[in-house]
Write a protein that holds these residues in place. Sequence first.
Motif, mmCIF file in Angstrom:
data_model
loop_
_atom_site.group_PDB
_atom_site.id
_atom_site.type_symbol
_atom_site.label_atom_id
_atom_site.label_comp_id
_atom_site.label_asym_id
_atom_site.label_seq_id
_atom_site.Cartn_x
_atom_site.Cartn_y
_atom_site.Cartn_z
ATOM 1 N N ARG A 269 60.150 -98.915 -7.912
ATOM 2 C CA ARG A 269 61.157 -98.379 -7.004
ATOM 3 C C ARG A 269 62.443 -98.138 -7.781
ATOM 4 N N ILE A 270 63.221 -97.134 -7.388
ATOM 5 C CA ILE A 270 64.455 -96.827 -8.094
ATOM 6 C C ILE A 270 65.458 -97.965 -7.921
ATOM 7 N N VAL A 271 66.205 -98.259 -8.972
ATOM 8 C CA VAL A 271 67.213 -99.318 -8.935
ATOM 9 C C VAL A 271 68.392 -98.844 -8.083
ATOM 10 N N ARG A 272 68.886 -99.732 -7.186
ATOM 11 C CA ARG A 272 69.913 -99.305 -6.239
ATOM 12 C C ARG A 272 71.036 -100.337 -6.156
ATOM 13 N N PRO A 273 72.273 -99.956 -6.497
ATOM 14 C CA PRO A 273 73.410 -100.843 -6.241
ATOM 15 C C PRO A 273 73.431 -101.234 -4.767
ATOM 16 N N SER A 274 73.782 -102.477 -4.474
ATOM 17 C CA SER A 274 73.669 -102.982 -3.111
ATOM 18 C C SER A 274 74.702 -104.066 -2.846
ATOM 19 N N GLY B 77 69.249 -124.673 -2.009
ATOM 20 C CA GLY B 77 69.723 -124.891 -0.646
ATOM 21 C C GLY B 77 70.396 -123.684 -0.034
ATOM 22 N N TYR B 78 70.440 -122.561 -0.765
ATOM 23 C CA TYR B 78 71.063 -121.335 -0.269
ATOM 24 C C TYR B 78 70.032 -120.210 -0.210
ATOM 25 N N GLU B 79 70.254 -119.271 0.694
ATOM 26 C CA GLU B 79 69.409 -118.093 0.817
ATOM 27 C C GLU B 79 70.261 -116.838 0.724
ATOM 28 N N GLN B 80 69.589 -115.684 0.618
ATOM 29 C CA GLN B 80 70.305 -114.425 0.444
ATOM 30 C C GLN B 80 69.539 -113.286 1.092
ATOM 31 N N ASN B 81 70.251 -112.194 1.351
ATOM 32 C CA ASN B 81 69.590 -110.964 1.762
ATOM 33 C C ASN B 81 70.410 -109.776 1.300
ATOM 34 N N VAL B 82 69.762 -108.624 1.188
ATOM 35 C CA VAL B 82 70.456 -107.382 0.874
ATOM 36 C C VAL B 82 70.993 -106.810 2.174
ATOM 37 N N VAL B 83 72.303 -106.635 2.251
ATOM 38 C CA VAL B 83 72.953 -106.137 3.455
ATOM 39 C C VAL B 83 72.756 -104.632 3.582
ATOM 40 N N ILE B 84 73.019 -103.912 2.495
ATOM 41 C CA ILE B 84 72.902 -102.454 2.494
ATOM 42 C C ILE B 84 72.768 -101.967 1.061
ATOM 43 N N ARG B 85 71.964 -100.935 0.870
ATOM 44 C CA ARG B 85 71.697 -100.369 -0.444
ATOM 45 C C ARG B 85 72.301 -98.969 -0.541
ATOM 46 N N TRP B 86 72.481 -98.538 -1.784
ATOM 47 C CA TRP B 86 72.842 -97.136 -2.016
ATOM 48 C C TRP B 86 71.833 -96.248 -1.291
ATOM 49 N N GLY B 87 72.350 -95.253 -0.572
ATOM 50 C CA GLY B 87 71.508 -94.260 0.063
ATOM 51 C C GLY B 87 71.061 -94.581 1.467
ATOM 52 N N GLY C 168 76.178 -88.692 4.271
ATOM 53 C CA GLY C 168 75.992 -89.529 5.446
ATOM 54 C C GLY C 168 75.379 -90.873 5.123
ATOM 55 N N GLN C 169 75.214 -91.152 3.841
ATOM 56 C CA GLN C 169 74.579 -92.390 3.396
ATOM 57 C C GLN C 169 75.564 -93.257 2.620
ATOM 58 N N PHE C 170 75.232 -94.541 2.509
ATOM 59 C CA PHE C 170 76.043 -95.483 1.742
ATOM 60 C C PHE C 170 76.143 -95.000 0.296
ATOM 61 N N GLY C 171 77.360 -95.048 -0.262
ATOM 62 C CA GLY C 171 77.603 -94.486 -1.580
ATOM 63 C C GLY C 171 77.062 -95.327 -2.722
ATOM 64 N N TYR C 172 77.341 -94.865 -3.931
ATOM 65 C CA TYR C 172 76.791 -95.472 -5.151
ATOM 66 C C TYR C 172 77.784 -96.477 -5.742
ATOM 67 N N ASN C 173 77.273 -97.435 -6.489
ATOM 68 C CA ASN C 173 78.080 -98.404 -7.254
ATOM 69 C C ASN C 173 79.225 -98.996 -6.442
ATOM 70 N N ASN C 174 78.814 -99.760 -5.414
ATOM 71 C CA ASN C 174 79.767 -100.473 -4.577
ATOM 72 C C ASN C 174 80.588 -101.463 -5.397
ATOM 73 N N ASP C 175 81.895 -101.513 -5.124
ATOM 74 C CA ASP C 175 82.793 -102.414 -5.846
ATOM 75 C C ASP C 175 83.531 -103.297 -4.844
ATOM 76 N N PHE C 176 84.793 -102.986 -4.549
ATOM 77 C CA PHE C 176 85.583 -103.775 -3.611
ATOM 78 C C PHE C 176 84.928 -103.810 -2.230
ATOM 79 N N LEU C 177 85.002 -104.985 -1.598
ATOM 80 C CA LEU C 177 84.498 -105.159 -0.244
ATOM 81 C C LEU C 177 85.570 -105.801 0.625
#
Length: 702
Positions: free
Chosen positions: A683-688, A122-132, A154-163
């Motif tokens: 495709r390269i694996v990307r923290p997101s 009953g739930y859906e998901q999407n990727v908001v933003i990826r590394w790079g 100028g791009q989103f950084g790697y290994n996102n943690d706190f939001l």
Amino acid sequence: MPKLLPIITSHQGSGGRSALTCRFRCGDACFNEVPNTSDNEYVVDVIAGALSRRSMMRAAAVVTVAAAAGSAVIAGPGASEAAAATPDGIKGGKGGKDKGARGLRFAPVAPNTTDAVTVPTGYEQNVVIRWGEPILRGAPAFDADQQTAKAQAGQFGYNNDFLSLLPLRGEHGEHGRQVLVANHEYTDEILMFKGYDPENPTREQVEIAWAAHGLSVVVVEGERKGGGLRAVSRHHLNRRLTATSRFRLAGPVAGSPLVRTKADPRGTTVLGTLNNCSGGTTPWGTTLHGEENFNQYFANAAKVTDPTAAARLKRYGVAGEASERKWERFDDRFDLAKEPNEANRFGWVVELDPYDPDSTPRKRTALGRFKHEAAQPRLTHDGRPVVYMGDDEKFDYFYKFVSSKRVAKGRSRAAHEHNLTLLDEGTLYVAKLTGDSPASEIDGKGTLPEDGEFDGGGKWIPLATAGPGGKAVSHVEGMTAEEVYVFTRLAGDKVGATKMDRPEDIEPSPHTGKVYVALTNNSDRGKPGKPGVDEANPRNLNKHGQVLELTERRNRADATTFAWSLFLVAGDPNDPSTYFAGFPKDRVSPISCPDNVAFDPHGNLWISTDGNQLGSHDGLFGVATRGDRRGELKQFLTMPKGAETCGPLVQERRVVVAVQHPGEVDGASVEKPASAWPDGPGRIVRPSVVSVWRKDGRDIGV
């Protein structure tokens, strides 16, 4: 004497993390010598003296303590089979009706090892933003084979943690725009660069890694169809802060000889922020970011000959010669033989104003220096901020800071400027836990009484007080105020703070004021020379961790005493050592290694895990903290292969999580990926960052 129950012990490894994660995230901290060698009391000794006969009838399951490791955790099926099972009374994965606590009324996800973010039916998901992904004007689209330091900056950084998600003025509703702030804890160059040679990194690779660390500010908006979020690239508020950005030292340590370097003889400006783990969001609209495992970035501690300086470095886990990433080859500030004070400029809480892209973030030195996992504030009855903080190390401490200044209300520039000084003046405290019951109940043979619950009291011991103009007073004999702030661990040693099992995220409930302390695990508990299981220790070779519930005296945030109890003892519910605040264990999800925590609008505690020891992937869990459902814990989602759950945010109609280090599995590389998430094979694996919502558009869990 009450009846005594035997304690089970077993062998334990380093945890559910891969060796690759340990190597790049924290510099193999689990395998290094524990830096805290003080003779302070351990939390297990405190718990041992805090058995309360009156409350044990509802918590008898806690005290049959097991060292839950390997096959000893589960009776019957093997670990992977048991981890995939769904607890009795909880219907997982098929949308069965379950009238749980409000906010937790969803069919829990069964533990699994699927290479995906798995969410309830009953739930859906999407990727908001990826590394790079580009977030600044002029930044190019991500190309893993043609990446440059300029592009990464100028791009989103790697290994996102706190939001953190903050409102954007004039925007309303679930489709309105918000400001997303993300920490980027660390880089894993093996998973970033083809053909990476860890002994000979190139300058370009190092500079890309510098640019991939730090913080990202990016405006996001709700999608018109569904509940997903998407990034708004090149918005004027979007910003990147990296390992080479300018940060200002603020508070009592600013200008101290302990933080001066050749490049910064005034001791006021630091280049970069490193290893930002979790953080917090302030009532005045800024974000806080904890610098955690900064020690691993500095080389040649072994060449420091001054005994005092060497002892201080050792207490902070700074050791050896060459660093893992070899940054010292390209910038002398990472070479302690050349810049002995540079390490003292990291390990702070950073405050960022996300609404001002031209502002200089401040490192708040009045909050002390250690491996900050997080920093979450609440307000006192008269409007002064109090910040709770954990030092993520085995046998280290947890702290709080009480400001002496009140939050100014309103949106005037004067009020804003005042609020940006709130964390520079006040008192820094460290916690000492105490017990209430006599030690005569201990038989000395490693067994526990059958009629006690783990709870007790405690006090906040003052370490130093900072006043106007950077002036400060030490409350620790033999240490100046500057030494207390720069070497806070040593101050905690001196005053007898209680050693804990890796205090990570610490957050007060906005509904009740109770404070929840995530204690992730401690694989050294019970090893030779370390305290073992007794009537006070919830677990020997503690691999699953626990959550402490702390109540300040009279529920006042500025109190100097508190009561505490074990709210949750993690592990498989079939393990008799586990405990879920008294809730029936056949109706909860298994959980291991609590890390980050957050609250939903209903007051439920949401827990993300790091290093699950139950044979399944890490995940996000919700647990009721009050009412007749208190202790009801349900799994909401699971991570892809190798990933850790970070940065949980639970809004009325949306859950947002950071998927950190997906594919970080031993033996993995760019050429041999262990995960195909998020973009599929090849495709390269990307923290997101991922957003989750209900298909029917209703509130989460109602």
